[in-house]
Design a protein around this motif. Sequence first.
Motif, PDB file in Angstrom:
ATOM      1  N   GLY A 112      -1.657  -8.212  -8.145  1.00  0.00           N
ATOM      2  CA  GLY A 112      -2.298  -7.334  -7.183  1.00  0.00           C
ATOM      3  C   GLY A 112      -3.494  -8.012  -6.543  1.00  0.00           C
ATOM      4  N   ASN A 122       0.721  -7.480  -2.916  1.00  0.00           N
ATOM      5  CA  ASN A 122       1.232  -7.892  -4.221  1.00  0.00           C
ATOM      6  C   ASN A 122       1.837  -9.285  -4.071  1.00  0.00           C
ATOM      7  N   THR A 163      -3.908  -2.982 -10.565  1.00  0.00           N
ATOM      8  CA  THR A 163      -2.448  -3.008 -10.612  1.00  0.00           C
ATOM      9  C   THR A 163      -1.978  -2.148 -11.779  1.00  0.00           C
ATOM     10  N   THR A 173      -5.952 -13.095  -7.405  1.00  0.00           N
ATOM     11  CA  THR A 173      -5.656 -11.972  -8.307  1.00  0.00           C
ATOM     12  C   THR A 173      -6.553 -12.016  -9.533  1.00  0.00           C
ATOM     13  N   VAL A 194      -0.325  -1.191  -6.514  1.00  0.00           N
ATOM     14  CA  VAL A 194      -1.540  -1.973  -6.289  1.00  0.00           C
ATOM     15  C   VAL A 194      -2.478  -1.111  -5.452  1.00  0.00           C
ATOM     16  N   THR A 226      -2.904   2.916  -1.938  1.00  0.00           N
ATOM     17  CA  THR A 226      -2.009   2.391  -2.969  1.00  0.00           C
ATOM     18  C   THR A 226      -0.702   1.908  -2.360  1.00  0.00           C
TER      19      THR A 226
END
Length: 277
Positions: A121, A150, A197, A239, A261, A268
């Motif tokens: 994420g 992602n 995430t 990430t 994510v 989201t």
Amino acid sequence: MTQAIRFTTPTGDVRLGRLDGPTITDAGAAPAVGFDSSESAWSIIENASGATFDVDDVTVLSPVNPGKVVAIGLNYRSHVEETKLAHPDAPVVFAKFPSSITGPNDDIVIPREETRPDFEGEVGIVISRRGYRVGKGDAWAYVGGFVALNDVSGRRSQLETPMRQFTLGKSFDTFTPLGPVVASVDSVTKDAVDVRTVINGEVMQKGNTRDLIFDIPTLIEYLTRGLTLEPGDVIATGTPGGVGDERTPPRYLRDGDVVEVTVAGVGTLRNHVKNEA
């Protein structure tokens, strides 16, 4: 706070709109890049006055179709620590092919040969102006918005060669979900953006861009020393710790998983996982 969304109407038209809670206000036909986050593009979104749609009655698409996705590896201190690798002295840069982009609610499809599919994420930024040799002090003027991303990673492909071939395993079809919207810069706390995430309701990653080794202005300055960034391009900023490959035991993506994510101020990005038939 303004959020741009790209969607297909029930009659099949691809449109650009402003997301207002559960409804979308039509802002006109979507351009080829989806949404480039330039000042003029934001003006169109903010002043949208067309038909309204319930978000549940349309198909939400990736909000941008960038010419390039420039991704940064090992950029969160927590991720460097879990890998037990040395802190990088310069940004670790790799590419994700635009053909890997997919939208929110679309499936992440795992190729039959990929045995170690992983999740990452990330906070993505969308470039708003053509930029070359941009200094850190001017960098935010080239950022038009934020997006959830992602960086799905095929670790088998990525790590099966001695030189670690990032690009292929990061660029499989559907391996770059983006969305659900592009949020304007004033929608987020731009120097401290939360990212999380969640898989099947379980939190896997939780970070904040305060933990970046190379912050967003530094990345833009570094990248534009020789690389021109164009409107609509996306930078995946890295990430945080918690990726599946570094867990004990490893936790890879599985058929039927739901991956979410969440980026603060953006929303989201939600995708189901399925194995290639």
